[in-house]
Design a protein around this motif. Structure first.
Motif, PDB file in Angstrom:
ATOM      1  N   GLY A  24       0.838  -1.191   0.000  1.00 23.84           N
ATOM      2  CA  GLY A  24       0.000   0.000   0.000  1.00 23.84           C
ATOM      3  C   GLY A  24       0.870   1.238   0.000  1.00 23.84           C
ATOM      4  O   GLY A  24       1.778   1.363   0.836  1.00 23.84           O
ATOM      5  N   CYS A  25       0.639   2.148  -0.930  1.00 23.59           N
ATOM      6  CA  CYS A  25       1.488   3.317  -1.133  1.00 23.59           C
ATOM      7  C   CYS A  25       0.793   4.572  -0.599  1.00 23.59           C
ATOM      8  O   CYS A  25      -0.307   4.903  -1.047  1.00 23.59           O
ATOM      9  CB  CYS A  25       1.805   3.501  -2.616  1.00 23.59           C
ATOM     10  SG  CYS A  25       2.554   2.040  -3.378  1.00 23.59           S
ATOM     11  N   ILE A  26       1.427   5.257   0.336  1.00 17.45           N
ATOM     12  CA  ILE A  26       0.891   6.509   0.862  1.00 17.45           C
ATOM     13  C   ILE A  26       1.731   7.649   0.308  1.00 17.45           C
ATOM     14  O   ILE A  26       2.912   7.778   0.617  1.00 17.45           O
ATOM     15  CB  ILE A  26       0.897   6.519   2.400  1.00 17.45           C
ATOM     16  CG1 ILE A  26       0.025   5.377   2.923  1.00 17.45           C
ATOM     17  CG2 ILE A  26       0.411   7.860   2.921  1.00 17.45           C
ATOM     18  CD1 ILE A  26      -0.033   5.291   4.439  1.00 17.45           C
ATOM     19  N   ALA A  51      -2.847   5.975  -1.755  1.00 22.79           N
ATOM     20  CA  ALA A  51      -3.625   7.056  -1.142  1.00 22.79           C
ATOM     21  C   ALA A  51      -2.885   8.368  -1.303  1.00 22.79           C
ATOM     22  O   ALA A  51      -1.660   8.433  -1.117  1.00 22.79           O
ATOM     23  CB  ALA A  51      -3.863   6.774   0.341  1.00 22.79           C
ATOM     24  N   ALA A  52      -3.620   9.410  -1.667  1.00 22.48           N
ATOM     25  CA  ALA A  52      -3.075  10.767  -1.757  1.00 22.48           C
ATOM     26  C   ALA A  52      -4.208  11.735  -1.484  1.00 22.48           C
ATOM     27  O   ALA A  52      -5.382  11.439  -1.747  1.00 22.48           O
ATOM     28  CB  ALA A  52      -2.458  11.034  -3.126  1.00 22.48           C
ATOM     29  N   ARG A  53      -3.869  12.900  -0.953  1.00 18.20           N
ATOM     30  CA  ARG A  53      -4.908  13.866  -0.578  1.00 18.20           C
ATOM     31  C   ARG A  53      -5.696  14.367  -1.774  1.00 18.20           C
ATOM     32  O   ARG A  53      -6.901  14.604  -1.680  1.00 18.20           O
ATOM     33  CB  ARG A  53      -4.268  15.037   0.172  1.00 18.20           C
ATOM     34  CG  ARG A  53      -3.823  14.704   1.579  1.00 18.20           C
ATOM     35  CD  ARG A  53      -3.170  15.882   2.248  1.00 18.20           C
ATOM     36  NE  ARG A  53      -1.966  16.318   1.541  1.00 18.20           N
ATOM     37  CZ  ARG A  53      -1.247  17.392   1.871  1.00 18.20           C
ATOM     38  NH1 ARG A  53      -1.628  18.157   2.876  1.00 18.20           N
ATOM     39  NH2 ARG A  53      -0.156  17.705   1.191  1.00 18.20           N
ATOM     40  N   THR A  72      -8.333   8.782  -0.978  1.00 18.25           N
ATOM     41  CA  THR A  72      -7.857  10.114  -0.581  1.00 18.25           C
ATOM     42  C   THR A  72      -7.598  10.182   0.919  1.00 18.25           C
ATOM     43  O   THR A  72      -6.996  11.142   1.400  1.00 18.25           O
ATOM     44  CB  THR A  72      -8.862  11.207  -0.975  1.00 18.25           C
ATOM     45  OG1 THR A  72     -10.142  10.882  -0.412  1.00 18.25           O
ATOM     46  CG2 THR A  72      -8.977  11.309  -2.491  1.00 18.25           C
ATOM     47  N   ASP A  73      -8.027   9.180   1.654  1.00 20.21           N
ATOM     48  CA  ASP A  73      -7.775   9.073   3.094  1.00 20.21           C
ATOM     49  C   ASP A  73      -6.912   7.830   3.324  1.00 20.21           C
ATOM     50  O   ASP A  73      -7.365   6.703   3.089  1.00 20.21           O
ATOM     51  CB  ASP A  73      -9.098   8.953   3.851  1.00 20.21           C
ATOM     52  CG  ASP A  73      -8.916   8.898   5.368  1.00 20.21           C
ATOM     53  OD1 ASP A  73      -7.766   8.711   5.832  1.00 20.21           O
ATOM     54  OD2 ASP A  73      -9.916   9.030   6.078  1.00 20.21           O
ATOM     55  N   TYR A  74      -5.683   8.035   3.791  1.00 22.12           N
ATOM     56  CA  TYR A  74      -4.791   6.888   3.929  1.00 22.12           C
ATOM     57  C   TYR A  74      -5.267   5.908   5.009  1.00 22.12           C
ATOM     58  O   TYR A  74      -4.859   4.745   5.022  1.00 22.12           O
ATOM     59  CB  TYR A  74      -3.349   7.328   4.173  1.00 22.12           C
ATOM     60  CG  TYR A  74      -3.064   7.998   5.499  1.00 22.12           C
ATOM     61  CD1 TYR A  74      -2.881   7.241   6.656  1.00 22.12           C
ATOM     62  CD2 TYR A  74      -2.920   9.371   5.594  1.00 22.12           C
ATOM     63  CE1 TYR A  74      -2.594   7.849   7.869  1.00 22.12           C
ATOM     64  CE2 TYR A  74      -2.634   9.987   6.802  1.00 22.12           C
ATOM     65  CZ  TYR A  74      -2.473   9.220   7.943  1.00 22.12           C
ATOM     66  OH  TYR A  74      -2.179   9.819   9.130  1.00 22.12           O
ATOM     67  N   ASN A  75      -6.134   6.344   5.909  1.00 27.77           N
ATOM     68  CA  ASN A  75      -6.680   5.420   6.902  1.00 27.77           C
ATOM     69  C   ASN A  75      -7.537   4.341   6.243  1.00 27.77           C
ATOM     70  O   ASN A  75      -7.583   3.204   6.722  1.00 27.77           O
ATOM     71  CB  ASN A  75      -7.489   6.182   7.939  1.00 27.77           C
ATOM     72  CG  ASN A  75      -6.616   6.963   8.900  1.00 27.77           C
ATOM     73  OD1 ASN A  75      -5.953   6.391   9.755  1.00 27.77           O
ATOM     74  ND2 ASN A  75      -6.594   8.279   8.732  1.00 27.77           N
ATOM     75  N   GLU A  76      -8.186   4.690   5.147  1.00 22.97           N
ATOM     76  CA  GLU A  76      -8.952   3.686   4.411  1.00 22.97           C
ATOM     77  C   GLU A  76      -8.011   2.674   3.766  1.00 22.97           C
ATOM     78  O   GLU A  76      -8.311   1.478   3.711  1.00 22.97           O
ATOM     79  CB  GLU A  76      -9.836   4.365   3.367  1.00 22.97           C
ATOM     80  CG  GLU A  76     -10.921   5.254   3.963  1.00 22.97           C
ATOM     81  CD  GLU A  76     -11.759   5.926   2.888  1.00 22.97           C
ATOM     82  OE1 GLU A  76     -11.535   5.649   1.682  1.00 22.97           O
ATOM     83  OE2 GLU A  76     -12.639   6.732   3.239  1.00 22.97           O
ATOM     84  N   LEU A  77      -6.881   3.146   3.261  1.00 22.82           N
ATOM     85  CA  LEU A  77      -5.878   2.228   2.698  1.00 22.82           C
ATOM     86  C   LEU A  77      -5.373   1.281   3.776  1.00 22.82           C
ATOM     87  O   LEU A  77      -5.248   0.071   3.552  1.00 22.82           O
ATOM     88  CB  LEU A  77      -4.721   3.026   2.096  1.00 22.82           C
ATOM     89  CG  LEU A  77      -3.536   2.244   1.528  1.00 22.82           C
ATOM     90  CD1 LEU A  77      -2.945   2.968   0.322  1.00 22.82           C
ATOM     91  CD2 LEU A  77      -2.440   2.012   2.560  1.00 22.82           C
TER      92      LEU A  77
END
Length: 367
Positions: A24-26, A51-53, A72-77
């Motif tokens: 998973g890439c943030i 995930a990216a804003r 768009t929310d890294y918590n979902e990733l």
């Protein structure tokens, strides 16, 4: 690789047997889109989410690299059970907060590859290491210059003993980085962003110095507030080895109209051999491989191994590969976060040395 005499140099990373581990890439900036993901696809790794804003940026990078899950929310990733390893490529002042969230998902997340520097200072790095250790998550740091081909080949020479006992080493950078917008809010620039590569490389080659003396001045071209533009430093080792670096991000007024002289050169002198090399990164996006030449008392001609791979983006396979190998074999990563604390401490010692105009021992930082 040319020069058959040198064909046994180990400059490529070891790859994991299982390449299917979900990554998973943030972050979806340049370093992720043009380096990490390009290298991962070349190696056959499995990025499953990003995930990216900014939705548009996340969608664009996902489409380019064939990533199906976009957030768009890294918590979902982080909540996606397919993500077993997280690749964190966010600015250093955001990194600790991301790691604080990662450790709450230790039920399925096994490893983290964090961008360097590991936080804004040594204290944040220590906290990141503590959080992952207590959560049972393997944390590694993306010190990707260790996987530049000439840097790794030099380490192979040192390990083989061909150069004898190291006496003097130098890294001389005359290059103009493209500073990212987030750097303007840090209050610092070269030591934690560029010099950290060279300081870590010297540690990779020779281990930990006893002390460092550093001198810095602002870069005339960089307009945001900073103290560490042009940086000079000397590392003193207990066995007598001296290593020095010059990180010149001004490199003359070439952007203001003069001719340019851009490049990075390194040199290692030992009791029975000498190696010298160049780093091809300043020519990016032109593919310019780094180089290595060496000579020894036993084989006094110049040997000049060459390869087609380049640091940006090919070497970015290495940091992720060593983490995946560590997880696969239940071993400590080659670039463990615990070891990287010593690189962070060395950077911190450089700042203290420059401010106090004295040599600083690493134990002053690490305690």
């Amino acid at each position: 690789m040319s020069d058959d005499h040198c064909a046994n140099l180990e400059f490529r990373p070891r790859l994991p047997r299982d390449k299917s581990v979900g990554i998973g890439c943030i972050g979806a900036g340049f370093i992720m889109s043009d380096c990490h993901l390009v290298a991962y696809r070349q190696a056959g790794f499995n990025p499953v989410a990003i995930a990216a804003r900014r939705q548009e940026q996340a969608d664009s990078v996902a489409h380019r690299h064939g990533i199906l899950n976009v957030y768009t929310d890294y918590n979902e990733l982080l909540a996606n059970p397919a993500v077993q390893v997280v690749d964190v490529a966010v600015p250093p002042d955001l990194q600790l907060s991301v790691i604080q969230q990662i450790v709450t998902h230790a039920d399925h997340i096994r490893g983290v590859l964090a961008q360097k520097p590991l936080g804004v200072d040594y204290q944040q790095a220590v906290e990141a290491v503590r959080l992952c250790r207590e959560a049972g998550i393997t944390l590694s740091v993306n010190q990707n210059m260790r996987y530049d081909q000439s840097v790794r080949a030099c380490r192979s020479l040192l390990d083989s003993g061909k150069l004898g006992e190291p006496v003097l080493a130098t890294i001389d950078m005359r290059a103009i980085p493209h500073w990212m917008p987030w750097q303007s809010r840090q209050g610092w620039v070269t030591l934690r962003i560029m010099s950290i590569h060279h300081l870590d490389t010297l540690r990779y080659w020779f281990g930990d110095p006893v002390r460092v003396y550093a001198s810095v001045r602002p870069d005339p071209r960089t307009t945001f507030p900073h103290e560490d533009g042009i940086c000079l430093y000397i590392l003193e080792y207990a066995n007598g080895l001296r290593a020095m670096g010059c990180d010149d991000v001004w490199a003359g007024p070439s952007k203001e109209g003069s001719a340019a002289d851009i490049g990075i050169r390194w040199r290692v002198e030992g009791t029975s051999g000498m190696a010298r090399g160049t780093i091809g990164w300043p020519s990016y996006p032109e593919r310019t491989p780094s180089t290595l030449d060496y000579t020894t008392t036993q084989s006094p001609q110049w040997h000049m191994p060459r390869w087609d791979e380049v640091w940006f983006p090919d070497a970015f396979v290495g940091p992720m590969a060593q983490l995946l190998c560590a997880l696969e074999d239940n071993q400590i990563p080659e670039i463990s976060a615990e070891d990287n604390l010593k690189t962070m401490a060395l950077v911190e010692a450089c700042y203290r040395s420059a401010r106090e105009h004295r040599a600083v021992e690493l134990t002053e930082i690490t305690g």
